[in-house]
Design an enzyme around this catalytic site. Structure first.
Site, PDB file in Angstrom:
ATOM      1  N   CYS A  30       0.822  -1.221   0.000  1.00 58.16           N
ATOM      2  CA  CYS A  30       0.000   0.000   0.000  1.00 58.16           C
ATOM      3  C   CYS A  30       0.852   1.266   0.000  1.00 58.16           C
ATOM      4  CB  CYS A  30      -0.914  -0.018   1.218  1.00 58.16           C
ATOM      5  SG  CYS A  30      -1.986   1.437   1.342  1.00 58.16           S
ATOM      6  N   CYS A  50      -7.274   2.043  -5.490  1.00 57.66           N
ATOM      7  CA  CYS A  50      -7.072   1.459  -4.159  1.00 57.66           C
ATOM      8  C   CYS A  50      -5.598   1.367  -3.819  1.00 57.66           C
ATOM      9  CB  CYS A  50      -7.616   0.042  -4.105  1.00 57.66           C
ATOM     10  SG  CYS A  50      -9.349  -0.074  -4.383  1.00 57.66           S
TER      11      CYS A  50
HETATM   12  N1  SAH Z   1      -6.955   0.566   6.189  1.00 62.21           N
HETATM   13  C1  SAH Z   1      -8.179   0.118   5.616  1.00 62.21           C
HETATM   14  C2  SAH Z   1      -8.746   0.997   4.519  1.00 62.21           C
HETATM   15  C3  SAH Z   1      -7.804   1.555   3.474  1.00 62.21           C
HETATM   16  S1  SAH Z   1      -7.275   0.546   2.162  1.00 62.21           S
HETATM   17  C4  SAH Z   1      -8.020  -1.299   5.116  1.00 62.21           C
HETATM   18  O1  SAH Z   1      -6.927  -1.843   5.174  1.00 62.21           O
HETATM   19  O2  SAH Z   1      -9.002  -1.902   4.717  1.00 62.21           O
HETATM   20  C5  SAH Z   1      -8.616   0.136   1.164  1.00 62.21           C
HETATM   21  C6  SAH Z   1      -8.389  -1.150   0.378  1.00 62.21           C
HETATM   22  O3  SAH Z   1      -7.351  -0.994  -0.612  1.00 62.21           O
HETATM   23  C7  SAH Z   1      -7.940  -2.308   1.262  1.00 62.21           C
HETATM   24  O4  SAH Z   1      -8.707  -3.427   0.988  1.00 62.21           O
HETATM   25  C8  SAH Z   1      -6.514  -2.556   0.839  1.00 62.21           C
HETATM   26  O5  SAH Z   1      -6.151  -3.894   1.026  1.00 62.21           O
HETATM   27  C9  SAH Z   1      -6.543  -2.150  -0.610  1.00 62.21           C
HETATM   28  N2  SAH Z   1      -5.238  -1.828  -1.150  1.00 62.21           N
HETATM   29  C10 SAH Z   1      -4.187  -1.305  -0.501  1.00 62.21           C
HETATM   30  N3  SAH Z   1      -3.145  -1.147  -1.316  1.00 62.21           N
HETATM   31  C11 SAH Z   1      -3.551  -1.590  -2.530  1.00 62.21           C
HETATM   32  C12 SAH Z   1      -2.932  -1.660  -3.809  1.00 62.21           C
HETATM   33  N4  SAH Z   1      -1.691  -1.250  -3.980  1.00 62.21           N
HETATM   34  N5  SAH Z   1      -3.638  -2.164  -4.844  1.00 62.21           N
HETATM   35  C13 SAH Z   1      -4.919  -2.539  -4.668  1.00 62.21           C
HETATM   36  N6  SAH Z   1      -5.565  -2.463  -3.497  1.00 62.21           N
HETATM   37  C14 SAH Z   1      -4.882  -2.013  -2.436  1.00 62.21           C
END
Ligand code: SAH
Length: 359
Positions: free
Chosen positions: A120, A339
């Site tokens: 992320c 995302c």
């Molecule tokens: N902290 C919370 C909300 C933010 S992230 C959580 O973890 O759910 C929102 C979504 O994006 C999460 O499901 C996470 O797994 C996803 N996500 C994070 N980085 C990503 C990426 N590089 N590509 C696709 N999805 C990603």
């Protein structure tokens, strides 16, 4: 009368801060300043329904719109906080069954995030700060009244881990669903968590006791087993998948509602057939919809995005297990709005310089 466009004013610490208050709370606070109930009610409705600030005795958190970036109908926008940082939010078009589309607003609950998930972008910033309820609601206000878009759904899937800032997130939800305010249906609000079990329990308690029983819970599972999950998501080292599933089984689901399980599909990491089978076994006792999210490469990513064929193969295989599956689009990738792509590396650098640390 003025619009919600912020003006340069010195903040009065005594002023009633409208964006962090439900209508009832606002009326009560206003009474303390000698303002009558009808007058306060009018002011509350004018701000949320028409974007008009009718009086000076209350304060609208000042968060100037600093940037908008558009890709197709997806709009990413940033608002400046008084601390000199930025919130990031994304307006996402969702096709409706009956034709046309409605908009989902993806809001941030924090600037940066402390969870450290390896895939992320936001994690790369570390946690800069929690947002207040008012700063969360300000993201809706900007979407609705500065950018002028109707917002149907709100998802807490922007920057931050909502369970790390749950008091402010819940207060923001009280305001966002207020009938005299934004009036978003609570069934159209989703909190997405990395899987903080204490937070899931607290949220369960909240939905049980307050009438917010249609609030949706999404959980980022992202892995078929503890070994892979602990590697990707540090939270799993303290709260493993067995404990997580227990907490999810206890979460109160209203009527036909289901949990949303998010699964970021990363080539060579969690996308094999065997891993799909294991995931489906783990999901078996849960009433859930599996949301497969093709990985969006973060900056300096060691992994690439999955091929379309690999995503389809994974989705088909999960369906063969009888699992209800949706695949998420990749809207906004080009403007780093998809995302896991939110986060401003400059803010990270600035906050590191300020604190002198290297968190
Ligand atoms: N902290 C919370 C909300 C933010 S992230 C959580 O973890 O759910 C929102 C979504 O994006 C999460 O499901 C996470 O797994 C996803 N996500 C994070 N980085 C990503 C990426 N590089 N590509 C696709 N999805 C990603």
């Amino acid at each position: 009368m003025s619009s919600v466009r912020p003006r340069n004013r010195v903040r009065n610490p005594e002023a009633v801060r409208i964006l962090e208050l439900t209508c009832d709370e606002f009326i009560e606070e206003a009474a303390g300043s000698g303002i009558s109930r009808p007058k306060a009610l009018d002011a509350y409705r004018a701000l949320f329904r028409r974007g008009e600030r009718t009086d000076d005795w209350f304060e609208v958190e000042e968060m100037p719109l600093t940037r908008t970036q558009t890709e197709g109908r997806t709009i990413k926008f940033t608002l400046a906080t008084d601390g000199g940082e930025e919130t990031e939010s994304v307006l996402i078009p969702m096709k409706r069954r009956e034709g046309g589309f409605s908009r989902t607003l993806c809001v941030s609950s924090q600037i940066g995030c402390a969870m450290g998930c390896g895939f992320c972008e936001t994690a790369q910033m570390g946690l800069v700060r929690n947002l207040s309820a008012g700063q969360i609601v300000a993201q809706w206000l900007a979407a609705r009244h500065l950018l002028g878009h109707e917002v149907k759904n709100i998802v807490f899937m922007g920057m931050g881990e909502p369970m790390d800032n749950l008091d402010q997130v819940l207060q923001a939800i009280r305001v966002l669903t207020d009938h005299n305010g934004p009036s978003i249906a609570s069934g159209n609000v989703t909190i997405s968590t990395v899987g903080r079990i204490d937070g899931i329990r607290r949220l369960g308690e909240f939905v049980r006791t307050t009438g917010f029983h249609r609030l949706n819970l999404a959980v980022s599972v992202n892995a078929p087993d503890d070994e892979v999950r602990s590697r990707l998501m540090p939270i799993n080292r303290g709260m493993d998948m067995t404990a997580l599933r227990e907490a999810l089984l206890e979460f109160p689901l209203h009527g036909g509602a289901a949990l949303l399980v998010e699964y970021v599909l990363i080539p060579g990491v969690n996308d094999s057939d065997r891993q799909c089978d294991r995931l489906c076994e783990w999901l078996e006792p849960l009433r859930c919809s599996l949301n497969v999210i093709p990985y969006n490469p973060r900056r300096d990513s060691p992994w690439s995005a999955p091929d379309e064929a690999d995503v389809q193969r994974f989705v088909d295989r999960a369906m063969e297990h009888g699992q209800f599956v949706k695949r998420r689009g990749t809207k906004g990738r080009d403007v780093m709005a998809a995302c896991g792509q939110l986060g401003n590396p400059e803010v990270r650098r600035a906050s590191r310089t300020r604190s002198g640390g290297t968190r």
